[in-house]
Write a protein that holds these residues in place. Sequence first.
Motif, PDB file in Angstrom:
ATOM      1  N   GLY A 161       0.820  -1.213   0.000  1.00  0.00           N
ATOM      2  CA  GLY A 161       0.000   0.000   0.000  1.00  0.00           C
ATOM      3  C   GLY A 161       0.852   1.261   0.000  1.00  0.00           C
ATOM      4  O   GLY A 161       0.547   2.221  -0.712  1.00  0.00           O
ATOM      5  N   LEU A 162       1.935   1.251   0.790  1.00  0.00           N
ATOM      6  CA  LEU A 162       2.838   2.404   0.830  1.00  0.00           C
ATOM      7  C   LEU A 162       3.521   2.608  -0.516  1.00  0.00           C
ATOM      8  O   LEU A 162       3.636   3.746  -1.005  1.00  0.00           O
ATOM      9  N   PRO A 210      -5.440  -2.293  -1.259  1.00  0.00           N
ATOM     10  CA  PRO A 210      -5.043  -3.637  -0.791  1.00  0.00           C
ATOM     11  C   PRO A 210      -5.399  -3.890   0.665  1.00  0.00           C
ATOM     12  O   PRO A 210      -5.800  -5.003   1.029  1.00  0.00           O
ATOM     13  N   VAL A 211      -5.261  -2.870   1.510  1.00  0.00           N
ATOM     14  CA  VAL A 211      -5.568  -3.045   2.937  1.00  0.00           C
ATOM     15  C   VAL A 211      -7.060  -3.215   3.159  1.00  0.00           C
ATOM     16  O   VAL A 211      -7.494  -3.965   4.057  1.00  0.00           O
ATOM     17  N   GLY A 243      -9.153  -4.757   1.312  1.00  0.00           N
ATOM     18  CA  GLY A 243      -9.683  -6.022   0.818  1.00  0.00           C
ATOM     19  C   GLY A 243      -9.398  -6.331  -0.624  1.00  0.00           C
ATOM     20  O   GLY A 243      -9.621  -7.452  -1.082  1.00  0.00           O
ATOM     21  N   TRP A 244      -8.883  -5.355  -1.376  1.00  0.00           N
ATOM     22  CA  TRP A 244      -8.561  -5.591  -2.777  1.00  0.00           C
ATOM     23  C   TRP A 244      -7.189  -6.255  -2.876  1.00  0.00           C
ATOM     24  O   TRP A 244      -6.219  -5.648  -3.312  1.00  0.00           O
ATOM     25  N   ASN A 245      -7.120  -7.496  -2.454  1.00  0.00           N
ATOM     26  CA  ASN A 245      -5.874  -8.252  -2.521  1.00  0.00           C
ATOM     27  C   ASN A 245      -6.189  -9.700  -2.868  1.00  0.00           C
ATOM     28  O   ASN A 245      -7.349 -10.124  -2.820  1.00  0.00           O
ATOM     29  N   CYS A 246      -5.147 -10.436  -3.226  1.00  0.00           N
ATOM     30  CA  CYS A 246      -5.324 -11.817  -3.684  1.00  0.00           C
ATOM     31  C   CYS A 246      -4.761 -12.821  -2.693  1.00  0.00           C
ATOM     32  O   CYS A 246      -4.391 -13.935  -3.085  1.00  0.00           O
ATOM     33  N   LEU A 247      -4.684 -12.452  -1.414  1.00  0.00           N
ATOM     34  CA  LEU A 247      -4.141 -13.377  -0.420  1.00  0.00           C
ATOM     35  C   LEU A 247      -5.041 -14.586  -0.221  1.00  0.00           C
ATOM     36  O   LEU A 247      -4.567 -15.659   0.167  1.00  0.00           O
ATOM     37  N   PRO A 256       0.580  -8.719  -3.365  1.00  0.00           N
ATOM     38  CA  PRO A 256      -0.775  -9.277  -3.408  1.00  0.00           C
ATOM     39  C   PRO A 256      -1.808  -8.381  -4.097  1.00  0.00           C
ATOM     40  O   PRO A 256      -2.973  -8.370  -3.702  1.00  0.00           O
ATOM     41  N   LEU A 257      -1.432  -7.606  -5.090  1.00  0.00           N
ATOM     42  CA  LEU A 257      -2.399  -6.799  -5.822  1.00  0.00           C
ATOM     43  C   LEU A 257      -3.214  -7.683  -6.755  1.00  0.00           C
ATOM     44  O   LEU A 257      -2.679  -8.593  -7.400  1.00  0.00           O
ATOM     45  N   THR A 258      -4.503  -7.406  -6.837  1.00  0.00           N
ATOM     46  CA  THR A 258      -5.352  -8.148  -7.766  1.00  0.00           C
ATOM     47  C   THR A 258      -5.160  -7.613  -9.189  1.00  0.00           C
ATOM     48  O   THR A 258      -4.578  -6.547  -9.397  1.00  0.00           O
ATOM     49  N   LYS A 259      -5.665  -8.355 -10.157  1.00  0.00           N
ATOM     50  CA  LYS A 259      -5.540  -7.938 -11.551  1.00  0.00           C
ATOM     51  C   LYS A 259      -6.246  -6.608 -11.786  1.00  0.00           C
ATOM     52  O   LYS A 259      -5.725  -5.722 -12.470  1.00  0.00           O
TER      53      LYS A 259
END
Length: 334
Positions: free
Chosen positions: A118-119, A175-176, A178-182, A193-196
């Motif tokens: 995120g940073l 990403p923090v 909820g927009w992540n692919c973990l 972990p960034l989504t497409k």
Amino acid sequence: MNEDLKVNLSGLPRDYLDAAAAENISAAVSSRVPAVEPEPELVVNPWDIVLCTSGTLISCENAIVVLIIFHNPSLRAPMFLLIGSLALADLLAGIGLITNFVFAYLLQSEATKLVTIGLIVASFSASVCSLLAITVDRYLSLYYALTYHSERTVTFTYVMLVMLWGTSICLGLLPVMGWNCLRDESTCSVVRPLTKNNAAILPVSFLFMFALMLQLYIQICKIVMRHAHQIALQHHFLATSHYVTTRKGVSTLAIILGTFAACWMPFTLYSLIADYTYPSIYTYATLLPATYNSIINPVIYAFRNQEIQKALCLICCGCIPSSLAQRARSPSDV
């Protein structure tokens, strides 16, 4: 005779009993000696070392610019506020690269991954947006030369700063939030972990900003050439002055746009066509040039500026060189 009788009463041969006794002794000895397990080797990716080194250089270089602008009251014009915003964004980007290396090998957790990415996203987004804001400011300073130093320009600059940092922070919080692919590996982009979808926003925004910057710099180049032509006519040496000034202005714009495109275009195009199944070496190879843009930015936008050069000389040696103090700003200094 008695010993043989005792052994035979056990119902086992003597050789078997001797071997069993030796095994018991060795087991007892081994139980007293603590087992020494081999320590796991910490394998460090060389690409991560290069990115961390790049982040260190970015942080040191841009920290100088931030300190110069922050501690010099005379550098409060809109142009210097935008240069300071660019330096601050690049400084945070460098810190993000360093913390990413530290967290990846020392404090591995999902939370640290999300905070670090995120940073990095927020800082690099703010860096690109600051470049666009500087381009807009330069265009306005030439197009509205008579009214540029009004209070309205300062207000507009603060509005741009609020908008660009607000947008960048929102992108960094995705990403923090909820927009992540973990939780679903199949939705990952080339930068985990960034989504497409999240990763696609960045290159599309970059292409839009690059197109806008290109258009603005074309207009700036036209204005610079027109100003140089007018100045040359007034001094009656059109052939030499107009050609030199125009060539300098065009070369400066070519360096600015060429550097920006060369640094960011590889990663932009790659992130649009690739996904998480591609080898990570391609991600590193395209992301590394993007970090170089944050190294080059202070050289192009800060250290070439006469006022920042004077402030830096005052800090370093306590004086301003006569050549720097007497140098006048030309129309090609865009």
